[in-house]
Design an enzyme around this catalytic site. Structure first.
Site, PDB file in Angstrom:
ATOM      1  N   ASN A   3     -72.174  44.157  23.118  1.00  0.00           N
ATOM      2  CA  ASN A   3     -71.589  45.420  22.668  1.00  0.00           C
ATOM      3  C   ASN A   3     -72.571  46.049  21.683  1.00  0.00           C
ATOM      4  OD1 ASN A   3     -70.077  47.481  21.573  1.00  0.00           O
ATOM      5  ND2 ASN A   3     -68.615  46.137  20.507  1.00  0.00           N
ATOM      6  N   TRP A   4     -73.293  47.029  22.157  1.00  0.00           N
ATOM      7  CA  TRP A   4     -74.349  47.607  21.322  1.00  0.00           C
ATOM      8  C   TRP A   4     -73.819  48.545  20.239  1.00  0.00           C
ATOM      9  CZ3 TRP A   4     -79.124  49.165  24.796  1.00  0.00           C
ATOM     10  CH2 TRP A   4     -79.621  48.010  25.422  1.00  0.00           C
ATOM     11  N   LYS A   5     -72.529  48.890  20.337  1.00  0.00           N
ATOM     12  CA  LYS A   5     -71.940  49.848  19.380  1.00  0.00           C
ATOM     13  C   LYS A   5     -72.800  51.113  19.351  1.00  0.00           C
ATOM     14  CE  LYS A   5     -69.781  46.007  17.102  1.00  0.00           C
ATOM     15  NZ  LYS A   5     -69.241  45.404  15.896  1.00  0.00           N
ATOM     16  N   HIS A  91     -61.247  47.901  20.907  1.00  0.00           N
ATOM     17  CA  HIS A  91     -62.083  47.263  19.877  1.00  0.00           C
ATOM     18  C   HIS A  91     -61.513  47.597  18.498  1.00  0.00           C
ATOM     19  CE1 HIS A  91     -65.435  46.271  17.304  1.00  0.00           C
ATOM     20  NE2 HIS A  91     -65.867  45.502  18.287  1.00  0.00           N
ATOM     21  N   GLU A  93     -62.823  48.462  15.879  1.00  0.00           N
ATOM     22  CA  GLU A  93     -63.399  49.671  15.255  1.00  0.00           C
ATOM     23  C   GLU A  93     -62.746  50.927  15.816  1.00  0.00           C
ATOM     24  OE1 GLU A  93     -67.513  48.650  15.961  1.00  0.00           O
ATOM     25  OE2 GLU A  93     -67.356  47.031  14.487  1.00  0.00           O
ATOM     26  N   GLU A 161     -61.323  38.706  18.869  1.00  0.00           N
ATOM     27  CA  GLU A 161     -62.306  39.107  17.857  1.00  0.00           C
ATOM     28  C   GLU A 161     -61.603  39.280  16.509  1.00  0.00           C
ATOM     29  OE1 GLU A 161     -66.083  41.101  19.454  1.00  0.00           O
ATOM     30  OE2 GLU A 161     -64.622  42.657  19.069  1.00  0.00           O
ATOM     31  N   GLY A 171     -74.892  40.661  13.163  1.00  0.00           N
ATOM     32  CA  GLY A 171     -74.481  39.436  13.852  1.00  0.00           C
ATOM     33  C   GLY A 171     -74.462  38.218  12.952  1.00  0.00           C
ATOM     34  N   SER A 211     -69.680  37.797  14.985  1.00  0.00           N
ATOM     35  CA  SER A 211     -70.859  37.131  14.430  1.00  0.00           C
ATOM     36  C   SER A 211     -71.387  35.993  15.302  1.00  0.00           C
ATOM     37  CB  SER A 211     -70.580  36.632  13.006  1.00  0.00           C
ATOM     38  OG  SER A 211     -70.284  37.724  12.166  1.00  0.00           O
ATOM     39  N   GLY A 232     -72.055  41.466  19.262  1.00  0.00           N
ATOM     40  CA  GLY A 232     -72.451  42.759  18.705  1.00  0.00           C
ATOM     41  C   GLY A 232     -73.895  42.710  18.244  1.00  0.00           C
ATOM     42  N   GLY A 233     -74.081  42.537  16.921  1.00  0.00           N
ATOM     43  CA  GLY A 233     -75.406  42.599  16.301  1.00  0.00           C
ATOM     44  C   GLY A 233     -76.491  41.825  17.034  1.00  0.00           C
TER      45      GLY A 233
HETATM   46  P1  PGA Z   1     -70.756  41.166  15.811  1.00  0.00           P
HETATM   47  O1  PGA Z   1     -69.815  42.227  16.595  1.00  0.00           O
HETATM   48  O2  PGA Z   1     -71.255  40.191  16.835  1.00  0.00           O
HETATM   49  O3  PGA Z   1     -71.862  42.005  15.226  1.00  0.00           O
HETATM   50  O4  PGA Z   1     -69.897  40.529  14.765  1.00  0.00           O
HETATM   51  C1  PGA Z   1     -68.922  41.810  17.585  1.00  0.00           C
HETATM   52  C2  PGA Z   1     -68.066  42.965  18.024  1.00  0.00           C
HETATM   53  O5  PGA Z   1     -67.586  43.725  17.169  1.00  0.00           O
HETATM   54  O6  PGA Z   1     -67.837  43.155  19.250  1.00  0.00           O
END
Ligand code: PGA
Length: 249
Positions: A3-5, A91, A93, A161, A171, A211, A232-233
């Site tokens: 997930n590149w956001k 998600h 967010e 999550e 991450g 993470s 994500g990260g």
């Molecule tokens: P993260 O993000 O791996 O940077 O914690 C995961 C996500 O929000 O999908």
């Protein structure tokens, strides 16, 4: 699934990252790999993939509507045209930006109706000793799945999550322990079994996000017994993402 956001800054960087990941992927399909860049980079992902089946393309959201006067929205049908096969829905967010459980449910329906896979995110803000967080996650799962037919569960993935484990973008935040993750996997599977019955519920893959990085992926996979990760990260660094894939299979 990466997930590149809202990253990276430029299309050229997105192209390089997709190419680097593609180049490092095992040539035989050992895992389902999905890259979910921002909407505007989806055509680039399609171009770089160019018919290879090495990775799938995901979107980070979808409209709950099919077509019409919905400024700024993008429909499941439009995503399908861009070779998208997976859609992240709900998600944390997006929920924090006001997305409701009813919208999440509508998005799950429109996504699955287009034969795409809905990757539904659930997870508590914090843990408590009374187990309220379990009730919270159960409600999120139940509401997201409301009205779904058992026969459609091949197109459903649940991403657990916990919000407290999602990194600030690198991450490297606090991760759930493999034990926490395993408990939640069983709990989510039980919730799905209560709704759909055992054999149908077992079709749903349950993945973990928060993470995930090359240091913790192996234990989370082996002891947490999840079916995969939403990263994500760490998915923004080709080397890290590829390492996580290797450790997961
Ligand atoms: P993260 O993000 O791996 O940077 O914690 C995961 C996500 O929000 O999908």
């Amino acid at each position: 699934m990466g997930n590149w956001k809202m990253n990276p800054q430029a299309q050229s960087q997105a192209k390089t990252l997709i190419r680097d990941i593609k180049r490092g992927l095992p040539k035989r399909n050992v895992a389902d790999v999905v890259l979910a860049p921002p909407f505007v980079y989806l055509p680039v992902a399609k171009e770089v993939r160019s018919g290879s089946k090495l990775f799938n393309i995901g979107a980070q959201d979808v409209s709950s509507e099919k077509l019409g006067p919905f400024t700024g929205e993008i429909s499941a049908g439009m995503l399908k045209e861009l070779s998208v096969s997976h859609v992240i829905i709900g998600h944390s967010e997006r929920r924090a930006a006001g997305e409701t459980a009813e919208e999440v449910n509508k998005k799950v329906h429109v996504t699955i109706k287009e034969s795409l896979t809905a990757v539904v995110c659930v997870g508590e803000r914090k843990r408590d000793h009374r187990g309220e967080y379990l009730v919270f996650v159960e409600n999120q799962v139940r509401k997201a799945c409301a009205g779904l037919a058992k026969t459609k569960l091949d197109n459903l993935v649940i991403a657990y999550e916990p919000i407290w484990a999602i990194s600030k973008g690198d991450g490297k935040g606090q991760t759930a322990t493999p034990e926490d993750t395993h408990h939640m996997k069983i709990f989510i599977q039980k919730t799905l079994t209560d709704i759909f019955g055992r054999s149908a519920a077992h079709k749903v893959k349950i993945i973990y996000g928060g993470s995930v990085n090359p240091k913790n992926a192996e234990a989370l996979m082996k002891e947490g017994m999840v079916d995969g990760f939403l990263v994500g990260g760490a998915s923004l660094r080709a080397g890290d993402f590829l390492k996580i894939i290797q450790l997961s299979v």
